[in-house]
Design an enzyme around this catalytic site. Structure first.
Site, short mmCIF file in Angstrom:
data_model
loop_
_atom_site.label_atom_id
_atom_site.label_comp_id
_atom_site.label_asym_id
_atom_site.label_seq_id
_atom_site.Cartn_x
_atom_site.Cartn_y
_atom_site.Cartn_z
N ASP A 28 0.85 -1.19 0.00
CA ASP A 28 0.00 0.00 0.00
C ASP A 28 0.88 1.25 0.00
OD1 ASP A 28 -3.22 0.49 0.93
OD2 ASP A 28 -1.84 2.19 1.10
N ASN A 85 -12.86 -3.18 2.73
CA ASN A 85 -13.70 -2.00 2.90
C ASN A 85 -14.73 -2.01 1.77
OD1 ASN A 85 -12.22 -1.06 5.11
ND2 ASN A 85 -10.76 0.01 3.80
N HIS A 98 -10.71 -5.17 -3.21
CA HIS A 98 -9.37 -5.52 -2.73
C HIS A 98 -9.45 -5.87 -1.26
CE1 HIS A 98 -10.00 -1.19 -2.40
NE2 HIS A 98 -9.30 -1.25 -1.29
P1 5GP Z 1 -9.64 1.41 0.29
O1 5GP Z 1 -9.58 2.72 1.03
O2 5GP Z 1 -10.36 1.57 -1.02
O3 5GP Z 1 -10.10 0.25 1.09
O4 5GP Z 1 -8.13 1.07 -0.04
C1 5GP Z 1 -7.44 1.62 -1.11
C2 5GP Z 1 -5.98 1.57 -0.73
O5 5GP Z 1 -5.21 1.82 -1.90
C3 5GP Z 1 -5.59 2.65 0.29
O6 5GP Z 1 -5.06 2.03 1.47
C4 5GP Z 1 -4.56 3.49 -0.44
O7 5GP Z 1 -3.51 3.94 0.38
C5 5GP Z 1 -4.08 2.56 -1.54
N1 5GP Z 1 -3.64 3.25 -2.73
C6 5GP Z 1 -4.27 4.29 -3.35
N2 5GP Z 1 -3.58 4.65 -4.44
C7 5GP Z 1 -2.49 3.83 -4.51
C8 5GP Z 1 -1.41 3.74 -5.43
O8 5GP Z 1 -1.30 4.47 -6.41
N3 5GP Z 1 -0.49 2.79 -5.19
C9 5GP Z 1 -0.57 1.94 -4.11
N4 5GP Z 1 0.40 1.05 -3.97
N5 5GP Z 1 -1.59 2.01 -3.23
C10 5GP Z 1 -2.53 2.95 -3.44
#
Ligand code: 5GP
Length: 112
Positions: A28, A85, A98
């Protein structure tokens, strides 16, 4: 195309720790724990809310990949957390399903 499809296609850089025909996993970008890995299917299912029985095997594979990565990174003995989430109240920010693998420190409960 979703952000995670672009990562899976190597169009956006990420530290990838697992790739196979169905699933990709990467660190992440904004880790919430010493180990914070995102496990995503190549198939861009928008969220858990779109899952049907057709995806049961794929979701199972995501969990298996997460457990293998936990062992690989040496956090299976101390423990870890797997999180999906879903939607706005669930804190989902990327509309491509994810699983988060979090570990390497004591995690609080309940989550904020
Ligand atoms: P959500 O908030 O949708 O459950 O998780 C999305 C996750 O993707 C977040 O923890 C965020 O930090 C991660 N994320 C967002 N953009 C990027 C990116 O460009 N690269 C990586 N490696 N992680 C990302």
């Amino acid at each position: 195309m979703t952000l995670f499809e672009q990562i899976a296609n190597h169009e956006i850089p990420a530290t990838i720790v697992h790739e196979d025909a169905d699933i990709i996993a990467f660190h992440d970008i904004k880790p919430q724990a010493p180990y914070h890995i995102v496990i995503a299917p190549r198939k861009p299912i928008p969220s858990l809310d779109y899952v049907t029985g057709d995806e049961a095997e794929l979701l199972g594979k995501m969990i298996v990949v997460a457990t293998e990565l936990a062992r690989k990174f040496g956090i299976s003995d101390t423990g870890y957390r797997l999180v999906f989430n879903c939607g706005r109240h669930g804190g989902q920010t990327v509309d491509h399903i994810h699983l988060h693998l979090l570990g390497g420190r004591q995690l609080g409960w309940p989550p904020g």
